[in-house]
Enzyme design. Structure first.
Site, short mmCIF file in Angstrom:
data_model
loop_
_atom_site.label_atom_id
_atom_site.label_comp_id
_atom_site.label_asym_id
_atom_site.label_seq_id
_atom_site.Cartn_x
_atom_site.Cartn_y
_atom_site.Cartn_z
N CYS A 38 0.80 -1.23 0.00
CA CYS A 38 0.00 0.00 0.00
C CYS A 38 0.83 1.27 0.00
O CYS A 38 0.29 2.37 -0.21
CB CYS A 38 -0.95 -0.01 1.19
SG CYS A 38 -2.07 -1.42 1.19
N GLY A 52 -14.02 -6.41 -3.81
CA GLY A 52 -13.96 -7.22 -2.60
C GLY A 52 -12.64 -7.11 -1.87
O GLY A 52 -11.79 -6.29 -2.23
#
Length: 394
Positions: A83, A116
């Site tokens: 990330c 998702g």
């Protein structure tokens, strides 16, 4: 630190729900990179190196993405750091300028994600976060999906240790969703009440759905340049200086502390922030606006403490006192943060840089923080790496 480094151009796409828009990553890169070049007022052939970040993609997707801007034969480096990928690309581009290797570099990041929860791509080898997950499972019962489990567990530990409440974490969600109403680039631009945040689907521990960042598609781009380049191309009027930057990976304390808070990177952040404050000659009290990695509301509160905005255990007090929104001591995540703006992993760090550049230029429109002159960016990826960057308006 070496040569001075300046942000001279930024650009990003709107962040979108996966599949909501018919585009592919070259389209995203063309849009974000084209905007950054136009913002800088330069042509692509002046870019000497490019660092291109993405987490989900094939090898050399970075080349394919940047080829949308031109074919000049420059070095293009593919970057993947979970990330924190976008800010890692920025760190590398900044390092190239600061070392004197080049005078102009591009950091670009994108992500085309599956809907998702995040999943693994390869199941025939060790997962990079397995050591973290096994260590956490010794402290709190394992749950799926892994990311909300880890950050939710850290939130639970904070509640048990310091008396922090679920409502304090939820108020961070309220704040960031409210901020995103003024951000045309945000995936979500809806305001929610505290009750709506608390009553949304529980994910893990104190975390509910509206306190979790969504999967997103999108891209961001930043052009950094040397002082000579800024002067030669008359860019001082829009340039923002990077006055401090540090990347830190996991430390012995990550695992030795036997703490969920340490396992999700608090010590990495604390260490990087201390280095940046020293480099820039500033402290938390000098900062006006902050974009930090609120992948989950719990992490925003933990990061308040790790960045030194308050003492350890007192993050909840900042929330209660409205210290991190307009009218408070700092404005944190005026963009809406990851929770509401969205989180296309490779683009997040560059979107944060774009927002802070607009803030320091005074061009953030309805999101503008009055008198913003010093900004701080925090971007973290588990497994692990954190990049903290300080910016100052000229």
């Amino acid at each position: 630190m070496g040569n001075r480094v300046f942000v001279v151009g930024v650009g990003m796409t709107k962040f979108e729900k996966p599949g909501a828009r018919e585009w592919d990553y070259p389209d995203m890169a063309r849009e974000a990179g084209g905007k950054a070049l136009a913002d800088a007022g330069i042509d692509y052939p002046l870019v000497e190196q490019a660092y291109v970040g993405y987490v989900y993609g094939e090898s050399t997707s970075g080349q394919r993405a940047v080829y949308e801007l031109g074919l000049t034969g420059i070095p293009i480096v593919n970057v993947n750091n979970n990330c924190s990928t976008g800010s890692t690309a920025l760190f590398l581009a900044t390092s190239a300028i600061r070392s004197g290797q080049v005078d102009c570099a591009l950091a670009l990041g994108f992500e085309k994600m599956q809907a998702g929860s995040l999943g693994s791509t390869y199941d025939d080898r060790e997962q990079p976060m397995m050591r973290h997950l096994l260590a956490l499972a010794e402290l709190q019962e394992f749950a799926m999906p892994p990311a909300p489990y880890m950050f939710g567990a850290a939130g639970k530990e904070h509640m048990e240790r310091y008396g922090t409440t679920a409502e304090q974490f939820a108020r961070i969600g309220v704040k960031n969703h409210r901020h995103s109403q003024n951000n045309p680039y945000a995936q979500f631009q809806d305001e929610y009440t505290l009750d709506q945040i608390l009553d949304s689907k529980q994910i893990y521990g104190p975390l509910t759905k509206l306190q979790c960042s969504p999967t997103s598609d999108g891209s961001g781009a930043v052009i950094v340049a040397s002082e000579d380049f800024v002067e030669k191309h008359d860019l001082a009027g829009q340039a923002v200086e990077i006055v401090g930057q540090s990347m830190v990976t996991d430390l012995p304390s990550t695992f030795e502390d036997r703490s969920a808070i340490s396992l999700v990177g608090a010590d990495m952040t604390r260490t990087a922030a201390a280095r940046v404050y020293e480099q820039a000659g500033i402290g938390p009290e000098d900062i006006d606006v902050i974009e930090l990695h609120d992948c989950f509301s719990t992490n925003e509160l933990l990061t308040y403490e790790a960045l030194g905005l308050c003492a350890e255990g007192e993050g909840g007090k900042l929330v209660d006192n409205d210290d991190t929104t307009y009218g408070g001591r700092w404005v944190v995540n005026p963009s809406g943060g990851l929770i509401s703006k969205g989180h296309p992993l490779g683009a997040t760090g560059l979107a944060q840089c774009s927002e802070l550049t607009w803030q320091l230029r005074g061009t953030a429109d309805a999101r503008q923080v009055d008198g913003a002159s010093v900004a701080l960016q925090h971007n973290i990826g588990l497994g692990g790496a954190v990049v903290v960057t300080a910016y100052r308006a000229l």
